[in-house]
Design a protein around this motif. Structure first.
Motif, PDB file in Angstrom:
ATOM      1  N   LYS A  69       0.863  -1.177   0.000  1.00  0.00           N
ATOM      2  CA  LYS A  69       0.000   0.000   0.000  1.00  0.00           C
ATOM      3  C   LYS A  69       0.901   1.229   0.000  1.00  0.00           C
ATOM      4  N   GLU A  70       0.375   2.321  -0.533  1.00  0.00           N
ATOM      5  CA  GLU A  70       1.141   3.564  -0.588  1.00  0.00           C
ATOM      6  C   GLU A  70       1.602   3.957   0.812  1.00  0.00           C
ATOM      7  N   GLY A  71       2.901   4.246   0.924  1.00  0.00           N
ATOM      8  CA  GLY A  71       3.474   4.665   2.198  1.00  0.00           C
ATOM      9  C   GLY A  71       3.755   3.523   3.161  1.00  0.00           C
ATOM     10  N   GLN A  72       3.506   2.293   2.749  1.00  0.00           N
ATOM     11  CA  GLN A  72       3.718   1.123   3.614  1.00  0.00           C
ATOM     12  C   GLN A  72       4.930   0.330   3.134  1.00  0.00           C
ATOM     13  N   THR A  73       5.473  -0.473   4.008  1.00  0.00           N
ATOM     14  CA  THR A  73       6.606  -1.333   3.680  1.00  0.00           C
ATOM     15  C   THR A  73       6.218  -2.784   3.946  1.00  0.00           C
ATOM     16  N   LEU A  74       6.552  -3.638   3.002  1.00  0.00           N
ATOM     17  CA  LEU A  74       6.290  -5.061   3.164  1.00  0.00           C
ATOM     18  C   LEU A  74       7.463  -5.701   3.900  1.00  0.00           C
ATOM     19  N   ASP A  75       7.171  -6.573   4.847  1.00  0.00           N
ATOM     20  CA  ASP A  75       8.192  -7.270   5.614  1.00  0.00           C
ATOM     21  C   ASP A  75       8.507  -8.590   4.916  1.00  0.00           C
ATOM     22  N   LEU A  76       9.725  -8.704   4.402  1.00  0.00           N
ATOM     23  CA  LEU A  76      10.123  -9.900   3.655  1.00  0.00           C
ATOM     24  C   LEU A  76      10.062 -11.158   4.522  1.00  0.00           C
ATOM     25  N   LYS A  77      10.414 -11.025   5.800  1.00  0.00           N
ATOM     26  CA  LYS A  77      10.378 -12.179   6.697  1.00  0.00           C
ATOM     27  C   LYS A  77       8.947 -12.663   6.920  1.00  0.00           C
ATOM     28  N   VAL A  78       8.019 -11.736   7.036  1.00  0.00           N
ATOM     29  CA  VAL A  78       6.612 -12.097   7.240  1.00  0.00           C
ATOM     30  C   VAL A  78       6.058 -12.783   5.993  1.00  0.00           C
ATOM     31  N   ILE A  79       6.373 -12.251   4.827  1.00  0.00           N
ATOM     32  CA  ILE A  79       5.906 -12.861   3.577  1.00  0.00           C
ATOM     33  C   ILE A  79       6.467 -14.271   3.440  1.00  0.00           C
ATOM     34  N   THR A  80       7.765 -14.424   3.702  1.00  0.00           N
ATOM     35  CA  THR A  80       8.386 -15.748   3.638  1.00  0.00           C
ATOM     36  C   THR A  80       7.724 -16.697   4.629  1.00  0.00           C
ATOM     37  N   ALA A  81       7.488 -16.230   5.850  1.00  0.00           N
ATOM     38  CA  ALA A  81       6.866 -17.065   6.881  1.00  0.00           C
ATOM     39  C   ALA A  81       5.453 -17.484   6.489  1.00  0.00           C
ATOM     40  N   GLU A  82       4.681 -16.574   5.922  1.00  0.00           N
ATOM     41  CA  GLU A  82       3.309 -16.903   5.507  1.00  0.00           C
ATOM     42  C   GLU A  82       3.307 -17.984   4.426  1.00  0.00           C
ATOM     43  N   ILE A  83       4.192 -17.856   3.456  1.00  0.00           N
ATOM     44  CA  ILE A  83       4.261 -18.837   2.368  1.00  0.00           C
ATOM     45  C   ILE A  83       4.766 -20.179   2.896  1.00  0.00           C
ATOM     46  N   THR A  84       5.796 -20.135   3.742  1.00  0.00           N
ATOM     47  CA  THR A  84       6.356 -21.355   4.319  1.00  0.00           C
ATOM     48  C   THR A  84       5.345 -22.052   5.232  1.00  0.00           C
ATOM     49  N   ASP A  85       4.654 -21.274   6.058  1.00  0.00           N
ATOM     50  CA  ASP A  85       3.645 -21.840   6.957  1.00  0.00           C
ATOM     51  C   ASP A  85       2.488 -22.479   6.187  1.00  0.00           C
ATOM     52  N   ALA A  86       2.257 -22.002   4.963  1.00  0.00           N
ATOM     53  CA  ALA A  86       1.207 -22.583   4.125  1.00  0.00           C
ATOM     54  C   ALA A  86       1.674 -23.897   3.478  1.00  0.00           C
ATOM     55  N   GLY A  87       2.965 -24.227   3.631  1.00  0.00           N
ATOM     56  CA  GLY A  87       3.476 -25.501   3.139  1.00  0.00           C
ATOM     57  C   GLY A  87       4.282 -25.436   1.857  1.00  0.00           C
ATOM     58  N   TYR A  88       4.772 -24.250   1.495  1.00  0.00           N
ATOM     59  CA  TYR A  88       5.513 -24.083   0.249  1.00  0.00           C
ATOM     60  C   TYR A  88       6.916 -23.575   0.537  1.00  0.00           C
ATOM     61  N   ASP A  89       7.810 -23.722  -0.430  1.00  0.00           N
ATOM     62  CA  ASP A  89       9.199 -23.302  -0.274  1.00  0.00           C
ATOM     63  C   ASP A  89       9.474 -22.034  -1.073  1.00  0.00           C
ATOM     64  N   VAL A  90      10.008 -21.024  -0.416  1.00  0.00           N
ATOM     65  CA  VAL A  90      10.425 -19.796  -1.092  1.00  0.00           C
ATOM     66  C   VAL A  90      11.877 -19.987  -1.512  1.00  0.00           C
ATOM     67  N   THR A  91      12.116 -19.945  -2.824  1.00  0.00           N
ATOM     68  CA  THR A  91      13.473 -20.168  -3.330  1.00  0.00           C
ATOM     69  C   THR A  91      14.196 -18.866  -3.670  1.00  0.00           C
ATOM     70  N   LYS A  92      13.433 -17.807  -3.889  1.00  0.00           N
ATOM     71  CA  LYS A  92      14.023 -16.502  -4.209  1.00  0.00           C
ATOM     72  C   LYS A  92      13.035 -15.429  -3.779  1.00  0.00           C
ATOM     73  N   LEU A  93      13.565 -14.339  -3.254  1.00  0.00           N
ATOM     74  CA  LEU A  93      12.730 -13.235  -2.804  1.00  0.00           C
ATOM     75  C   LEU A  93      13.420 -11.933  -3.176  1.00  0.00           C
TER      76      LEU A  93
END
Length: 111
Positions: A69-93
């Protein structure tokens, strides 16, 4: 966005010294997604993040894109954790200066 529009945007950013017009997204390469249900689950999880404006999952390219969102920052660790917790592997970010719509259009152009 065409070349002329990009040029004007670059000139405007250079003149103001600000990236106020830039759209920041996180683009992740993800292994393990095999069906629309996989894509829907990831999209639903990431859409709930407070800083997320848009989410796109491309099964063929194995890419997940999240736009801030405008003026917001995405947390790479949170995104990785959400994808990993869903059962998938993040190979590049990576963080990219593109909207989800631009990333989505780029994926369609390759098909």
């Amino acid at each position: 966005m065409n070349r002329i529009a990009r040029l004007f945007l670059a000139l405007a950013l250079a003149a103001t010294g600000s990236a106020a017009f830039a759209v920041t997204s996180v683009k992740a390469s993800v292994n393990g997604m095999v069906c629309a249900f996989c894509a829907q689950g990831i999209e639903k999880r990431l859409s709930k993040l407070p800083a997320a404006q848009a989410v796109h999952v491309d099964l063929k390219q194995k890419i997940v894109a999240v736009e801030a969102k405008e003026g917001q920052t995405l947390d790479l660790k949170v995104i990785t954790a959400e994808i990993t917790d869903a059962g998938y592997d993040v190979t590049k970010l990576e963080t990219v200066e593109q909207s989800v719509a631009d990333i989505k259009a780029g994926g369609k152009a390759r098909k």
